[in-house]
Design an enzyme around this catalytic site. Sequence first.
Site, PDB file in Angstrom:
ATOM      1  N   GLY A  51      19.502 -19.291  70.584  1.00  0.00           N
ATOM      2  CA  GLY A  51      19.683 -19.247  72.031  1.00  0.00           C
ATOM      3  C   GLY A  51      18.465 -19.614  72.864  1.00  0.00           C
ATOM      4  O   GLY A  51      18.586 -20.167  73.949  1.00  0.00           O
ATOM      5  N   GLU A 106      13.065 -15.512  74.827  1.00  0.00           N
ATOM      6  CA  GLU A 106      14.476 -15.247  74.546  1.00  0.00           C
ATOM      7  C   GLU A 106      15.334 -15.807  75.675  1.00  0.00           C
ATOM      8  O   GLU A 106      14.854 -15.968  76.802  1.00  0.00           O
ATOM      9  CB  GLU A 106      14.644 -13.739  74.423  1.00  0.00           C
ATOM     10  CG  GLU A 106      15.608 -13.113  73.498  1.00  0.00           C
ATOM     11  CD  GLU A 106      16.703 -13.853  72.770  1.00  0.00           C
ATOM     12  OE1 GLU A 106      16.875 -15.083  72.865  1.00  0.00           O
ATOM     13  OE2 GLU A 106      17.441 -13.153  72.084  1.00  0.00           O
ATOM     14  N   ASP A 107      16.571 -16.113  75.371  1.00  0.00           N
ATOM     15  CA  ASP A 107      17.445 -16.650  76.417  1.00  0.00           C
ATOM     16  C   ASP A 107      17.844 -15.576  77.433  1.00  0.00           C
ATOM     17  O   ASP A 107      17.747 -15.773  78.631  1.00  0.00           O
ATOM     18  CB  ASP A 107      18.681 -17.340  75.808  1.00  0.00           C
ATOM     19  CG  ASP A 107      19.438 -16.463  74.799  1.00  0.00           C
ATOM     20  OD1 ASP A 107      19.021 -15.322  74.527  1.00  0.00           O
ATOM     21  OD2 ASP A 107      20.468 -16.938  74.277  1.00  0.00           O
ATOM     22  N   ASP A 110      20.551  -8.603  77.454  1.00  0.00           N
ATOM     23  CA  ASP A 110      21.857  -8.106  77.886  1.00  0.00           C
ATOM     24  C   ASP A 110      21.872  -6.598  77.630  1.00  0.00           C
ATOM     25  O   ASP A 110      21.316  -5.836  78.411  1.00  0.00           O
ATOM     26  CB  ASP A 110      22.907  -8.879  77.081  1.00  0.00           C
ATOM     27  CG  ASP A 110      24.325  -8.663  77.547  1.00  0.00           C
ATOM     28  OD1 ASP A 110      24.528  -8.529  78.753  1.00  0.00           O
ATOM     29  OD2 ASP A 110      25.230  -8.638  76.698  1.00  0.00           O
ATOM     30  N   LYS A 138      20.239  -9.314  82.444  1.00  0.00           N
ATOM     31  CA  LYS A 138      21.465  -8.689  82.970  1.00  0.00           C
ATOM     32  C   LYS A 138      21.272  -7.184  82.912  1.00  0.00           C
ATOM     33  O   LYS A 138      21.781  -6.522  81.996  1.00  0.00           O
ATOM     34  CB  LYS A 138      22.633  -9.040  82.036  1.00  0.00           C
ATOM     35  CG  LYS A 138      23.492 -10.196  82.439  1.00  0.00           C
ATOM     36  CD  LYS A 138      24.770 -10.138  81.596  1.00  0.00           C
ATOM     37  CE  LYS A 138      25.167 -11.480  81.092  1.00  0.00           C
ATOM     38  NZ  LYS A 138      26.273 -11.412  80.120  1.00  0.00           N
ATOM     39  N   PHE A 159      29.592 -13.485  82.032  1.00  0.00           N
ATOM     40  CA  PHE A 159      29.264 -14.200  80.800  1.00  0.00           C
ATOM     41  C   PHE A 159      28.867 -15.632  81.148  1.00  0.00           C
ATOM     42  O   PHE A 159      29.642 -16.381  81.723  1.00  0.00           O
ATOM     43  CB  PHE A 159      30.431 -14.183  79.816  1.00  0.00           C
ATOM     44  CG  PHE A 159      30.020 -14.690  78.465  1.00  0.00           C
ATOM     45  CD1 PHE A 159      29.313 -13.884  77.587  1.00  0.00           C
ATOM     46  CD2 PHE A 159      30.299 -15.994  78.089  1.00  0.00           C
ATOM     47  CE1 PHE A 159      28.898 -14.366  76.349  1.00  0.00           C
ATOM     48  CE2 PHE A 159      29.891 -16.485  76.849  1.00  0.00           C
ATOM     49  CZ  PHE A 159      29.190 -15.660  75.980  1.00  0.00           C
ATOM     50  N   ASP A 166      25.297 -19.834  74.566  1.00  0.00           N
ATOM     51  CA  ASP A 166      26.510 -20.438  74.017  1.00  0.00           C
ATOM     52  C   ASP A 166      27.729 -19.540  74.110  1.00  0.00           C
ATOM     53  O   ASP A 166      27.623 -18.329  74.311  1.00  0.00           O
ATOM     54  CB  ASP A 166      26.296 -20.756  72.533  1.00  0.00           C
ATOM     55  CG  ASP A 166      26.285 -19.485  71.678  1.00  0.00           C
ATOM     56  OD1 ASP A 166      25.473 -18.578  71.961  1.00  0.00           O
ATOM     57  OD2 ASP A 166      27.115 -19.389  70.746  1.00  0.00           O
ATOM     58  N   ARG A 172      25.501 -24.978  74.812  1.00  0.00           N
ATOM     59  CA  ARG A 172      24.051 -24.745  74.859  1.00  0.00           C
ATOM     60  C   ARG A 172      23.320 -25.871  75.587  1.00  0.00           C
ATOM     61  O   ARG A 172      22.255 -25.674  76.160  1.00  0.00           O
ATOM     62  CB  ARG A 172      23.480 -24.660  73.434  1.00  0.00           C
ATOM     63  CG  ARG A 172      23.901 -23.438  72.650  1.00  0.00           C
ATOM     64  CD  ARG A 172      23.027 -23.293  71.419  1.00  0.00           C
ATOM     65  NE  ARG A 172      23.606 -22.473  70.369  1.00  0.00           N
ATOM     66  CZ  ARG A 172      23.521 -21.141  70.304  1.00  0.00           C
ATOM     67  NH1 ARG A 172      22.892 -20.484  71.251  1.00  0.00           N
ATOM     68  NH2 ARG A 172      24.059 -20.478  69.307  1.00  0.00           N
TER      69      ARG A 172
HETATM   70  P1  IMP Z   1      21.691  -8.025  73.666  1.00  0.00           P
HETATM   71  O1  IMP Z   1      21.263  -7.570  72.308  1.00  0.00           O
HETATM   72  O2  IMP Z   1      22.967  -7.354  74.120  1.00  0.00           O
HETATM   73  O3  IMP Z   1      20.607  -7.914  74.711  1.00  0.00           O
HETATM   74  O4  IMP Z   1      22.167  -9.510  73.538  1.00  0.00           O
HETATM   75  C1  IMP Z   1      21.364 -10.532  73.338  1.00  0.00           C
HETATM   76  C2  IMP Z   1      22.127 -11.735  72.833  1.00  0.00           C
HETATM   77  O5  IMP Z   1      23.518 -11.728  73.184  1.00  0.00           O
HETATM   78  C3  IMP Z   1      21.539 -12.939  73.495  1.00  0.00           C
HETATM   79  O6  IMP Z   1      20.443 -13.429  72.762  1.00  0.00           O
HETATM   80  C4  IMP Z   1      22.713 -13.878  73.522  1.00  0.00           C
HETATM   81  O7  IMP Z   1      22.788 -14.588  72.307  1.00  0.00           O
HETATM   82  C5  IMP Z   1      23.924 -13.007  73.635  1.00  0.00           C
HETATM   83  N1  IMP Z   1      24.406 -12.922  75.042  1.00  0.00           N
HETATM   84  C6  IMP Z   1      24.332 -11.881  75.875  1.00  0.00           C
HETATM   85  N2  IMP Z   1      24.854 -12.170  77.080  1.00  0.00           N
HETATM   86  C7  IMP Z   1      25.265 -13.452  76.992  1.00  0.00           C
HETATM   87  C8  IMP Z   1      25.890 -14.345  77.946  1.00  0.00           C
HETATM   88  O8  IMP Z   1      26.182 -14.037  79.106  1.00  0.00           O
HETATM   89  N3  IMP Z   1      26.164 -15.585  77.471  1.00  0.00           N
HETATM   90  C9  IMP Z   1      25.865 -16.001  76.197  1.00  0.00           C
HETATM   91  N4  IMP Z   1      25.273 -15.205  75.305  1.00  0.00           N
HETATM   92  C10 IMP Z   1      24.987 -13.932  75.698  1.00  0.00           C
HETATM   93 MG    MG Z   2      20.806 -15.373  71.425  1.00  0.00          MG
END
Ligand code: IMP
Ligand code: MG
Length: 188
Positions: A51, A106-107, A110, A138, A159, A166, A172
């Site tokens: 990502g 990191e992208d 979340d 987020k 999302f 992706d 992407r």
């Molecule tokens: P976390 O562990 O919940 O913070 O999630 C991190 C990963 O979830 C990111 O590196 C993304 O790959 C994916 N992710 C979370 N939100 C989104 C979104 O809105 N679009 C696409 N991928 C997301």
């Molecule tokens: Mg990711």
Amino acid sequence: MNKTYESPMMKDIAEVLVSEEQVAQRVKELGAQISKDYEGKEVVLLCVLKGAVVFFSDLARAMTIPMTMDFMSISSYGDSQKTSGIVRINKDIDSSITGKHVIIAEDIMDSGLTLSYMTRLLYSRNPASLRVCCLLDKPERRECEITPDYCGFTIPNKFVVGCGLDYKGYYRNLPFVGVLKPSAYENE
Ligand code: IMP
Ligand code: MG
């Protein structure tokens, strides 16, 4: 000034949340800020595949200080829109980070579970410092106590795809951050 962007992927995009120009401008600012903060330090910029790949390469070129790059490939278990926080390392970094100043690119942050896992793992290897730089944040979705040290944009709980993000491996390469239409993932 917005460029015209034509792509068959546009039929799946409900709205553009952050334009290509806004991303470019903000990445430049982040690169300048990080270059100032880390002047004279031994920096490793760490890319979380897949990502972060787009953001990482833009950020690296916006940074003017010497640095090395490393790559880690992880996959988190969960469905395609939500992580479970259980992370599998597909590829670890190649070099030692002991005594180095590590910046994770990191992208998106979340729930925060992925980065929380990664920072715990990397801290155990004794870097001189460890910080997280995310293109997107987020905060409404956070499930653990973690915030990015550097952040491009805070976005609402939607999302999004593009700039490395992706849905099932696609989108992407969109040059902006867009909200995916529910029709793109419903009725599959
Ligand atoms: P976390 O562990 O919940 O913070 O999630 C991190 C990963 O979830 C990111 O590196 C993304 O790959 C994916 N992710 C979370 N939100 C989104 C979104 O809105 N679009 C696409 N991928 C997301
Ligand atoms: Mg990711």
